[in-house]
Design a protein around this motif. Structure first.
Motif, PDB file in Angstrom:
ATOM      1  N   LYS A   1      12.679 -66.317 -16.028  1.00  0.00           N
ATOM      2  CA  LYS A   1      11.906 -65.309 -15.289  1.00  0.00           C
ATOM      3  C   LYS A   1      11.647 -65.847 -13.880  1.00  0.00           C
ATOM      4  CE  LYS A   1       7.428 -62.891 -15.392  1.00  0.00           C
ATOM      5  NZ  LYS A   1       6.143 -62.743 -16.131  1.00  0.00           N
ATOM      6  N   ASN A   2      12.278 -65.255 -12.913  1.00  0.00           N
ATOM      7  CA  ASN A   2      12.119 -65.667 -11.512  1.00  0.00           C
ATOM      8  C   ASN A   2      12.387 -67.164 -11.323  1.00  0.00           C
ATOM      9  OD1 ASN A   2      11.275 -63.030 -10.679  1.00  0.00           O
ATOM     10  ND2 ASN A   2       9.197 -63.492 -11.393  1.00  0.00           N
ATOM     11  N   GLU A   3      13.387 -67.684 -12.003  1.00  0.00           N
ATOM     12  CA  GLU A   3      13.606 -69.128 -12.014  1.00  0.00           C
ATOM     13  C   GLU A   3      14.001 -69.696 -10.656  1.00  0.00           C
ATOM     14  OE1 GLU A   3      17.796 -70.444 -13.315  1.00  0.00           O
ATOM     15  OE2 GLU A   3      17.293 -68.833 -14.710  1.00  0.00           O
ATOM     16  N   GLY A   4      14.523 -68.866  -9.768  1.00  0.00           N
ATOM     17  CA  GLY A   4      14.946 -69.361  -8.465  1.00  0.00           C
ATOM     18  C   GLY A   4      13.887 -69.246  -7.382  1.00  0.00           C
ATOM     19  N   ALA A   5      12.741 -68.642  -7.697  1.00  0.00           N
ATOM     20  CA  ALA A   5      11.686 -68.468  -6.692  1.00  0.00           C
ATOM     21  C   ALA A   5      11.120 -69.827  -6.284  1.00  0.00           C
ATOM     22  CB  ALA A   5      10.583 -67.580  -7.250  1.00  0.00           C
ATOM     23  N   VAL A   6      10.997 -70.041  -4.987  1.00  0.00           N
ATOM     24  CA  VAL A   6      10.460 -71.302  -4.462  1.00  0.00           C
ATOM     25  C   VAL A   6       8.979 -71.098  -4.144  1.00  0.00           C
ATOM     26  CG1 VAL A   6      10.627 -73.030  -2.641  1.00  0.00           C
ATOM     27  CG2 VAL A   6      12.704 -71.941  -3.535  1.00  0.00           C
ATOM     28  N   LEU A   7       8.132 -71.862  -4.840  1.00  0.00           N
ATOM     29  CA  LEU A   7       6.682 -71.699  -4.737  1.00  0.00           C
ATOM     30  C   LEU A   7       5.995 -73.059  -4.615  1.00  0.00           C
ATOM     31  CD1 LEU A   7       6.116 -69.103  -7.627  1.00  0.00           C
ATOM     32  CD2 LEU A   7       6.199 -68.611  -5.171  1.00  0.00           C
TER      33      LEU A   7
ATOM     34  N   ASN B   1      11.709 -86.895  -1.017  1.00  0.00           N
ATOM     35  CA  ASN B   1      12.702 -85.870  -0.682  1.00  0.00           C
ATOM     36  C   ASN B   1      14.128 -86.361  -0.912  1.00  0.00           C
ATOM     37  OD1 ASN B   1      11.093 -83.548   0.308  1.00  0.00           O
ATOM     38  ND2 ASN B   1      10.362 -85.010   1.824  1.00  0.00           N
ATOM     39  N   ALA B   2      14.351 -87.645  -0.649  1.00  0.00           N
ATOM     40  CA  ALA B   2      15.688 -88.201  -0.899  1.00  0.00           C
ATOM     41  C   ALA B   2      16.003 -88.194  -2.393  1.00  0.00           C
ATOM     42  CB  ALA B   2      15.769 -89.619  -0.339  1.00  0.00           C
ATOM     43  N   LYS B   3      15.011 -88.536  -3.207  1.00  0.00           N
ATOM     44  CA  LYS B   3      15.207 -88.539  -4.659  1.00  0.00           C
ATOM     45  C   LYS B   3      15.459 -87.124  -5.170  1.00  0.00           C
ATOM     46  CE  LYS B   3      15.245 -90.510  -8.735  1.00  0.00           C
ATOM     47  NZ  LYS B   3      16.285 -91.500  -9.117  1.00  0.00           N
ATOM     48  N   ALA B   4      14.756 -86.159  -4.601  1.00  0.00           N
ATOM     49  CA  ALA B   4      14.958 -84.771  -5.010  1.00  0.00           C
ATOM     50  C   ALA B   4      16.400 -84.340  -4.759  1.00  0.00           C
ATOM     51  CB  ALA B   4      13.986 -83.864  -4.258  1.00  0.00           C
ATOM     52  N   ARG B   5      16.935 -84.674  -3.606  1.00  0.00           N
ATOM     53  CA  ARG B   5      18.326 -84.317  -3.306  1.00  0.00           C
ATOM     54  C   ARG B   5      19.290 -85.067  -4.222  1.00  0.00           C
ATOM     55  NH1 ARG B   5      16.160 -84.800   1.912  1.00  0.00           N
ATOM     56  NH2 ARG B   5      17.054 -86.901   2.141  1.00  0.00           N
TER      57      ARG B   5
ATOM     58  N   GLY C   1      19.624 -83.403  -7.596  1.00  0.00           N
ATOM     59  CA  GLY C   1      20.053 -82.008  -7.589  1.00  0.00           C
ATOM     60  C   GLY C   1      18.953 -80.985  -7.393  1.00  0.00           C
ATOM     61  N   MET C   2      17.797 -81.404  -6.885  1.00  0.00           N
ATOM     62  CA  MET C   2      16.706 -80.451  -6.622  1.00  0.00           C
ATOM     63  C   MET C   2      16.890 -79.884  -5.214  1.00  0.00           C
ATOM     64  SD  MET C   2      13.552 -82.662  -8.288  1.00  0.00           S
ATOM     65  CE  MET C   2      12.320 -81.362  -8.122  1.00  0.00           C
ATOM     66  N   ARG C   3      17.755 -78.899  -5.098  1.00  0.00           N
ATOM     67  CA  ARG C   3      18.180 -78.409  -3.785  1.00  0.00           C
ATOM     68  C   ARG C   3      17.158 -77.501  -3.101  1.00  0.00           C
ATOM     69  NH1 ARG C   3      22.606 -78.395  -7.183  1.00  0.00           N
ATOM     70  NH2 ARG C   3      24.359 -79.718  -6.518  1.00  0.00           N
ATOM     71  N   SER C   4      16.222 -76.964  -3.861  1.00  0.00           N
ATOM     72  CA  SER C   4      15.234 -76.041  -3.275  1.00  0.00           C
ATOM     73  C   SER C   4      13.857 -76.681  -3.135  1.00  0.00           C
ATOM     74  CB  SER C   4      15.121 -74.783  -4.147  1.00  0.00           C
ATOM     75  OG  SER C   4      16.366 -74.132  -4.263  1.00  0.00           O
ATOM     76  N   THR C   5      13.802 -77.993  -3.226  1.00  0.00           N
ATOM     77  CA  THR C   5      12.514 -78.696  -3.276  1.00  0.00           C
ATOM     78  C   THR C   5      12.226 -79.418  -1.972  1.00  0.00           C
ATOM     79  OG1 THR C   5      12.719 -78.991  -5.668  1.00  0.00           O
ATOM     80  CG2 THR C   5      11.210 -80.465  -4.514  1.00  0.00           C
ATOM     81  N   HIS C   6      10.943 -79.395  -1.595  1.00  0.00           N
ATOM     82  CA  HIS C   6      10.514 -80.141  -0.409  1.00  0.00           C
ATOM     83  C   HIS C   6       9.106 -80.680  -0.651  1.00  0.00           C
ATOM     84  CE1 HIS C   6      10.255 -81.416   3.731  1.00  0.00           C
ATOM     85  NE2 HIS C   6       9.105 -80.768   3.870  1.00  0.00           N
ATOM     86  N   TYR C   7       8.909 -81.958  -0.304  1.00  0.00           N
ATOM     87  CA  TYR C   7       7.608 -82.614  -0.452  1.00  0.00           C
ATOM     88  C   TYR C   7       7.055 -82.999   0.919  1.00  0.00           C
ATOM     89  CZ  TYR C   7       8.956 -83.249  -5.373  1.00  0.00           C
ATOM     90  OH  TYR C   7       9.345 -83.047  -6.679  1.00  0.00           O
ATOM     91  N   VAL C   8       5.728 -82.909   1.050  1.00  0.00           N
ATOM     92  CA  VAL C   8       5.074 -83.348   2.290  1.00  0.00           C
ATOM     93  C   VAL C   8       4.009 -84.412   2.030  1.00  0.00           C
ATOM     94  CG1 VAL C   8       5.503 -81.155   3.462  1.00  0.00           C
ATOM     95  CG2 VAL C   8       3.360 -81.485   2.202  1.00  0.00           C
TER      96      VAL C   8
ATOM     97  N   GLN D   1       6.837 -77.679  -2.370  1.00  0.00           N
ATOM     98  CA  GLN D   1       7.381 -76.478  -2.999  1.00  0.00           C
ATOM     99  C   GLN D   1       8.664 -76.790  -3.758  1.00  0.00           C
ATOM    100  OE1 GLN D   1       7.758 -73.264  -0.183  1.00  0.00           O
ATOM    101  NE2 GLN D   1       5.614 -73.405   0.476  1.00  0.00           N
ATOM    102  N   SER D   2       8.873 -75.988  -4.805  1.00  0.00           N
ATOM    103  CA  SER D   2      10.076 -76.159  -5.618  1.00  0.00           C
ATOM    104  C   SER D   2      10.313 -74.887  -6.420  1.00  0.00           C
ATOM    105  CB  SER D   2       9.927 -77.366  -6.553  1.00  0.00           C
ATOM    106  OG  SER D   2      11.134 -77.637  -7.239  1.00  0.00           O
ATOM    107  N   SER D   3      11.370 -74.891  -7.204  1.00  0.00           N
ATOM    108  CA  SER D   3      11.697 -73.767  -8.087  1.00  0.00           C
ATOM    109  C   SER D   3      11.662 -74.243  -9.532  1.00  0.00           C
ATOM    110  CB  SER D   3      13.090 -73.221  -7.758  1.00  0.00           C
ATOM    111  OG  SER D   3      14.083 -74.193  -8.073  1.00  0.00           O
ATOM    112  N   ALA D   4      11.616 -73.302 -10.451  1.00  0.00           N
ATOM    113  CA  ALA D   4      11.626 -73.657 -11.871  1.00  0.00           C
ATOM    114  C   ALA D   4      12.912 -74.378 -12.243  1.00  0.00           C
ATOM    115  CB  ALA D   4      11.455 -72.395 -12.716  1.00  0.00           C
ATOM    116  N   ARG D   5      14.003 -73.962 -11.647  1.00  0.00           N
ATOM    117  CA  ARG D   5      15.289 -74.599 -11.934  1.00  0.00           C
ATOM    118  C   ARG D   5      15.279 -76.065 -11.505  1.00  0.00           C
ATOM    119  NH1 ARG D   5      18.143 -71.697  -8.786  1.00  0.00           N
ATOM    120  NH2 ARG D   5      18.375 -69.918 -10.196  1.00  0.00           N
ATOM    121  N   ASP D   6      14.739 -76.332 -10.312  1.00  0.00           N
ATOM    122  CA  ASP D   6      14.661 -77.712  -9.830  1.00  0.00           C
ATOM    123  C   ASP D   6      13.703 -78.549 -10.680  1.00  0.00           C
ATOM    124  OD1 ASP D   6      16.417 -77.047  -7.863  1.00  0.00           O
ATOM    125  OD2 ASP D   6      15.098 -77.542  -6.179  1.00  0.00           O
TER     126      ASP D   6
END
Length: 381
Positions: free
Chosen positions: A144-150, A235-239, A242-249, A259-264
């Motif tokens: 359900k909305n697995e690609g949404a980045v929140l 952020n380097a570990k996320a890439r 394979g967490m392509r939609s994720t960003h950390y601050v 932010q990230s997605s359910a898939r990530d």
């Protein structure tokens, strides 16, 4: 002769009465004269001297009038043991009436603003984003909305813990909470006051189990190279995984910029589940730490870890207003290793209720006959 004698007797009686009256009046006149003399010698009362105390009703009337004019008055208060004290009664000025304080509702989550809650699913979940995957086969059981980045709130701490665990830093090294670790964005509370010293391992435990923000921030701050280097590594570990939609601050999740997605996040859970330390700390029901002369008890933010109905291998919860209630888990259900992700759940307990719905649904799919029998027996009881 008899008449003359009676007249003489009456004359002497009258004369005796007059003499007696004069003798009685003389002392009284002398006393009055003495009082007048004393009064004449007494000085007049000065205008600055204290006036006689008014009756209580008069005093109360004056105080009431003073209060109504916006002044303050002292009133007597009788204590429980009969003693009396005074206190000042502050009056409300007619020029400053009471004003109603406007209630400001919390901001809506990003998911609700985007309308993600309007998307329907077969289980009527309260989370606007959900993903259930078989960890071994990668089969998607529910999406359900697995690609949404929140915003992901404290799910961020799972990446924080993964990096600290992989860094092989000394878990027995003492780290002191500083002012830099205090939340100045959401002003969240913490039981770890500035100056508290714990080991890195203890801070890891509190960050992953109880979602302790100052603990997580201290872990990032004391990483080699400091906080900036730590966030870059996140952020380097996320890439890398394979967490392509994720960003950390930052390392706590207090910022909506994480932010990230359910898939990530499902990918992060799969990788983190391979770390034995993370499995242990995230599923720990409770933990005690010594802070000075006190012993502080911390508990897991996910009550499902204590439930006999669940076999949870790894979990993490999260919440800020922008993210809603969030939950990720690795759990075995009906012999299957499942990864569950729930983002932007509407109510305080709805993310856990969504997890329960999924567990029941998977069990029904795996053993439909058994569940039908259970419902029949329950209906006949």
């Amino acid at each position: 002769m008899q008449v003359r004698n009676r007249i003489a007797a009456r004359f002497f009686h009258a004369l005796a009465f007059v003499a007696l009256s004069v003798s009685l009046a003389a002392p009284a006149a002398h006393g009055a004269e003495k009082k007048r003399a004393v009064a004449a010698k007494k000085p007049a009362v000065s205008a600055t001297e204290k006036r006689p105390v008014a009756k209580s009703s008069d005093k109360q009337a004056r105080k009431t009038a003073e209060v109504s004019r916006g002044k303050s008055a002292r009133v007597a208060v009788t204590l429980s043991k009969g003693k009396t004290t005074t206190t000042r009664l502050a009056a409300r000025s007619a020029k400053a009436p009471l004003r109603a304080v406007a209630f400001t509702p919390p901001p809506q989550s990003f998911g609700k603003i985007a309308g993600l809650h309007e998307v329907q699913d077969p289980l009527s979940l309260q989370s606007s984003v959900a993903l259930v995957i078989d960890q071994d086969t990668q089969e998607v059981l529910l999406s359900k909305n697995e690609g949404a980045v929140l915003p992901i709130a404290s799910l961020t701490k799972l990446m924080t813990g993964l990096l600290v665990s992989e860094s092989r830093l000394d878990m027995n090294e003492s780290i002191t909470i500083t002012q830099d670790d205090v939340d100045t964005e959401k002003f969240s509370r913490s039981r770890l006051s500035v100056g508290t010293t714990l080991t890195r391992g203890e801070l890891m435990h509190l960050a992953l189990m109880s979602s302790e923000n100052r603990a997580a921030h201290a872990l990032g701050r004391t990483y080699p190279g400091g906080l900036e280097a730590f966030v870059a590594r996140m952020n380097a570990k996320a890439r890398q995984i394979g967490m392509r939609s994720t960003h950390y601050v930052e390392p706590t999740g207090l910022s909506s910029g994480n932010q990230s997605s359910a898939r990530d996040l499902a990918q992060l859970v799969s990788v983190a589940h391979n770390d034995a330390l993370l499995r242990e700390l995230t599923t720990s029901p409770g933990y005690e730490v010594e802070v000075g002369s006190r012993t502080l008890q911390f508990n897991n933010t996910n009550r499902l870890v204590k439930s006999p109905l669940w076999d949870i291998g790894l979990q993490k919860t999260g919440f800020i207003n922008e993210a809603g209630r969030c939950l990720v888990m690795q759990a075995q259900v009906s012999g299957r290793k499942l990864i569950m992700v729930f983002l932007d759940s509407a109510g305080k307990f709805s993310r856990l209720a969504d997890a329960e719905r999924v567990r029941t649904w998977v069990e029904q799919r795996s053993h439909p006959a058994g569940h039908m029998l259970a419902r029949t027996e329950h209906g006949n009881s």
